[in-house]
Scaffold this motif. Structure first.
Motif, PDB file in Angstrom:
ATOM      1  N   GLU A   1     -14.101 -30.790 167.411  1.00 57.15           N
ATOM      2  CA  GLU A   1     -14.481 -31.638 166.276  1.00 57.15           C
ATOM      3  C   GLU A   1     -13.332 -31.745 165.281  1.00 57.15           C
ATOM      4  OE1 GLU A   1     -17.903 -32.153 162.803  1.00 57.15           O
ATOM      5  OE2 GLU A   1     -18.009 -30.448 164.177  1.00 57.15           O
ATOM      6  N   ALA A   2     -12.645 -30.634 165.030  1.00 55.93           N
ATOM      7  CA  ALA A   2     -11.501 -30.648 164.111  1.00 55.93           C
ATOM      8  C   ALA A   2     -10.384 -31.535 164.648  1.00 55.93           C
ATOM      9  CB  ALA A   2     -10.997 -29.226 163.893  1.00 55.93           C
TER      10      ALA A   2
ATOM     11  N   ALA B   1     -11.215 -26.234 161.768  1.00 55.20           N
ATOM     12  CA  ALA B   1     -12.090 -25.607 162.758  1.00 55.20           C
ATOM     13  C   ALA B   1     -12.755 -24.359 162.173  1.00 55.20           C
ATOM     14  CB  ALA B   1     -11.288 -25.245 164.003  1.00 55.20           C
TER      15      ALA B   1
ATOM     16  N   ILE C   1     -17.537 -31.366 155.500  1.00 60.13           N
ATOM     17  CA  ILE C   1     -16.475 -30.427 155.885  1.00 60.13           C
ATOM     18  C   ILE C   1     -15.426 -30.336 154.791  1.00 60.13           C
ATOM     19  CG2 ILE C   1     -14.608 -30.020 157.544  1.00 60.13           C
ATOM     20  CD1 ILE C   1     -16.407 -31.414 159.648  1.00 60.13           C
TER      21      ILE C   1
ATOM     22  N   ARG D   1     -20.554 -36.292 157.650  1.00 63.93           N
ATOM     23  CA  ARG D   1     -20.149 -34.998 158.210  1.00 63.93           C
ATOM     24  C   ARG D   1     -18.736 -34.641 157.768  1.00 63.93           C
ATOM     25  NH1 ARG D   1     -21.309 -29.931 160.086  1.00 63.93           N
ATOM     26  NH2 ARG D   1     -19.967 -29.362 161.849  1.00 63.93           N
TER      27      ARG D   1
ATOM     28  N   THR E   1     -13.477 -23.953 159.021  1.00 55.30           N
ATOM     29  CA  THR E   1     -14.489 -24.437 158.088  1.00 55.30           C
ATOM     30  C   THR E   1     -15.738 -24.903 158.832  1.00 55.30           C
ATOM     31  OG1 THR E   1     -12.823 -25.123 156.468  1.00 55.30           O
ATOM     32  CG2 THR E   1     -14.989 -26.147 156.296  1.00 55.30           C
ATOM     33  N   ILE E   2     -15.542 -25.613 159.937  1.00 50.35           N
ATOM     34  CA  ILE E   2     -16.683 -26.083 160.729  1.00 50.35           C
ATOM     35  C   ILE E   2     -17.483 -24.895 161.266  1.00 50.35           C
ATOM     36  CG2 ILE E   2     -17.341 -27.351 162.812  1.00 50.35           C
ATOM     37  CD1 ILE E   2     -14.787 -29.082 162.327  1.00 50.35           C
TER      38      ILE E   2
ATOM     39  N   LEU F   1     -19.573 -23.556 158.465  1.00 51.09           N
ATOM     40  CA  LEU F   1     -20.776 -24.367 158.251  1.00 51.09           C
ATOM     41  C   LEU F   1     -21.861 -24.009 159.253  1.00 51.09           C
ATOM     42  CD1 LEU F   1     -19.262 -27.883 157.437  1.00 51.09           C
ATOM     43  CD2 LEU F   1     -20.753 -26.539 155.943  1.00 51.09           C
ATOM     44  N   ASP F   2     -21.441 -23.617 160.452  1.00 47.72           N
ATOM     45  CA  ASP F   2     -22.395 -23.159 161.468  1.00 47.72           C
ATOM     46  C   ASP F   2     -22.709 -21.674 161.323  1.00 47.72           C
ATOM     47  OD1 ASP F   2     -22.586 -25.654 162.556  1.00 47.72           O
ATOM     48  OD2 ASP F   2     -21.240 -25.268 164.250  1.00 47.72           O
TER      49      ASP F   2
ATOM     50  N   TYR G   1     -10.697 -35.249 164.031  1.00 47.48           N
ATOM     51  CA  TYR G   1     -10.348 -35.733 162.697  1.00 47.48           C
ATOM     52  C   TYR G   1      -8.841 -35.914 162.514  1.00 47.48           C
ATOM     53  CZ  TYR G   1     -15.178 -34.680 161.500  1.00 47.48           C
ATOM     54  OH  TYR G   1     -16.552 -34.652 161.471  1.00 47.48           O
TER      55      TYR G   1
ATOM     56  N   HIS H   1     -16.161 -26.385 167.841  1.00 43.24           N
ATOM     57  CA  HIS H   1     -15.603 -26.400 166.486  1.00 43.24           C
ATOM     58  C   HIS H   1     -14.189 -26.964 166.505  1.00 43.24           C
ATOM     59  CE1 HIS H   1     -18.454 -22.775 165.710  1.00 43.24           C
ATOM     60  NE2 HIS H   1     -19.081 -23.915 165.467  1.00 43.24           N
TER      61      HIS H   1
END
Length: 509
Positions: free
Chosen positions: A495-496, A476, A207, A203, A478-479, A482-483, A499, A492
């Motif tokens: 999740e960012a 975020a 990203i 994943r 970019t995520i 992707l969605d 990382y 989003h």
């Protein structure tokens, strides 16, 4: 008798027009080349003399002067052999018809054959921008140069054929190439569907591919860091034609171009950790040469065993990671090379590699771990978007037959996200989220009140710098792409943030 031909010399990736002036006067026999030639050009005197004699021409006995204009520009490269020979032949009266519209590029062998040169494509592109459209060069350079469709390429095998063509004793049509025939089909030996376990890493790499983000992987030896990084090019979007030409030009200059082919695959470079700063960044004593970061342009640069690189080598990455280019200044020249790559850095969490490994005990002291991790400075960490910890693969993961997404499936999602970004930034000189500057972020990224609250809490909890916080917001975005979401949601952003939370575990004091 005076005569003049046109050619070029490379300063970095840019070509400069060089006028090769020839004059033969009476006096004691001599052959002088002036105008700041390097050693390879000074040696052209002997190559040209023998090539002319072996091609059937009597070498003039007078005083020969070759001037390379402009005289204050350092010239290098064997491509000046051919224009020197043509200019001299014109002074001898062997060539009688005009030829000033042509750019001559080629090295001479002693029997008069035209030998291919490095950087022919870069030279043709540079002279095309100056208005030249006709090029005479070695037959072996024809395919790389003919990809520029609006110029005329005249390839030759030997000096006599060139003379016959210029004097209109023979005719020759410009060479054209079918791009579909010189494009190699992209075939990768890796596929994400064969990568067992490590779903979080897959994943993270997706990203990175979707937003052109840099990645730092931390994990025990054998956990799959290097192997996973080699899969990243398989999910990157195919290069556009302009990108292919740009990368091909770099490889042409370095003499790494496979004859007759564009560079069709995105580059993947993995220099050893003993590489010097010059090897990685570029440089040299006279005119600086491209380094690994330029060879990785539009592709992936893997730096395995990241802390094992010398400190000055790691710190030299600051400018190219931020600006996507590298400026190298030397006494002879100052050049700028492109360096738009995705950095994938891989490292162990400690000298023995087992800190945090549930399967093996770490034998390192606290101070040894600190010294090891502190080889990576905060400014470098700030410039790497995604920080992810990799746990060793379990036996159950190896035996898991459930189907995971293939590189083809992941690539489709990446391409969709890239297309969203390209459309969003169509009026900007950027195409991916990672390239956003502060003003562009204010223009294109808007957080809802709830998401803004989470961002504030994370900023204070993890003591983010402004740069690292901006990296989180770009990730975020970019995520969300992707969605295929117009808005950045709480998930989003969370999740960012995940990382970047790894810094708190390894680098907090």
């Amino acid at each position: 008798m005076y005569s003049k031909t046109n050619t070029t010399t490379l300063i970095g990736l840019d070509g400069k027009l060089v006028e090769v002036e020839s004059d033969i006067t009476s006096g004691l026999p001599s052959f002088n080349i002036v105008g700041l030639p390097d050693s390879s050009i000074k040696e052209a005197k002997d190559r040209v003399r023998v090539a002319l004699i072996n091609s059937g021409y009597k070498f003039p006995a007078g005083r020969i002067t070759i001037n390379l204009s402009p005289a204050d520009l350092k010239k290098e490269g064997t491509q000046l052999d051919l224009p020197i020979a043509i200019s001299l032949l014109a002074s001898m009266g062997v060539i009688t018809l005009p030829y000033e519209d042509y750019i001559f590029l080629g090295e001479l062998s002693l029997d008069g054959r035209i030998i291919p040169i490095k950087g022919a494509l870069a030279m043709v592109i540079a002279m095309r921008e100056l208005g030249f459209s006709k090029f005479i060069l070695a037959d072996a350079n024809k395919d790389e140069c003919a990809i520029i469709s609006d110029v005329e390429i005249y390839p030759f095998d030997n000096l006599n054929d060139i003379i016959s063509y210029i004097n209109k004793e023979t005719s020759k049509s410009p060479y054209h190439v079918d791009l579909s025939k010189i494009d190699k089909e992209i075939s990768y030996p890796y596929d994400f569907k064969d990568l067992k376990g490590q779903e979080n890493l897959k994943r993270a790499l997706q990203i990175a591919a979707a937003g052109n983000h840099n990645v730092l992987m931390i994990g025990a030896p054998g956990s799959g860091k290097t192997f996973s990084a080699k899969h990243l090019p398989t999910i990157l979007p195919d290069m556009t034609f302009d990108e292919k030409v740009e990368v091909t030009k770099i490889y042409s200059v370095m003499g790494l171009l496979e004859s007759g082919h564009l560079v069709n695959e995105r580059p993947f470079r993995a220099p050893h950790h003993t590489s010097s700063e010059v090897a990685l960044i570029g440089g040299g004593h006279s005119v600086p040469r491209p380094g690994e970061i330029t060879l990785a342009h539009k592709g992936v640069l893997l730096l395995d065993e990241f802390p094992e690189y010398r400190k000055n080598v790691i710190e030299a990455l600051r400018e190219p990671l931020e600006n996507k280019e590298i400026n190298i200044a030397r006494s002879q020249a100052s050049v700028k090379y492109p360096a738009d790559f995705i950095l994938v850095a891989a490292m162990n969490p400690c000298p023995c590699g087992n800190y945090g490994n549930p399967l093996k005990e770490c034998t390192c002291s606290f101070n040894e771990i600190r010294r090891y991790l502190n080889k990576i400075s905060s400014p470098i960490l700030d410039r790497i978007d995604i920080h992810i910890e990799i746990k060793p693969v379990k036996y159950e993961d190896l035996k898991d037959d459930s189907k995971s997404k293939s590189s083809k499936d992941l690539k489709k999602e990446v391409v969709l996200a890239r297309n969203i970004q390209r459309e969003r930034y169509r009026d900007e000189p950027i195409s991916t989220n990672s390239e956003l500057n502060t003003n562009q972020m204010k223009k294109y990224i808007h957080l809802s009140e709830d998401v803004e609250k989470i961002a504030k809490i994370a900023f204070n909890k993890y003591n983010f710098s402004v740069r690292s916080f901006n990296k989180v917001i770009k990730m975020a975005r970019t995520i969300a792409d992707l969605d295929q979401s117009d808005e950045i949601s709480q998930n989003h952003l969370l999740e960012a943030i995940r990382y970047r939370a790894l810094d708190d575990k390894y680098w907090s004091n």
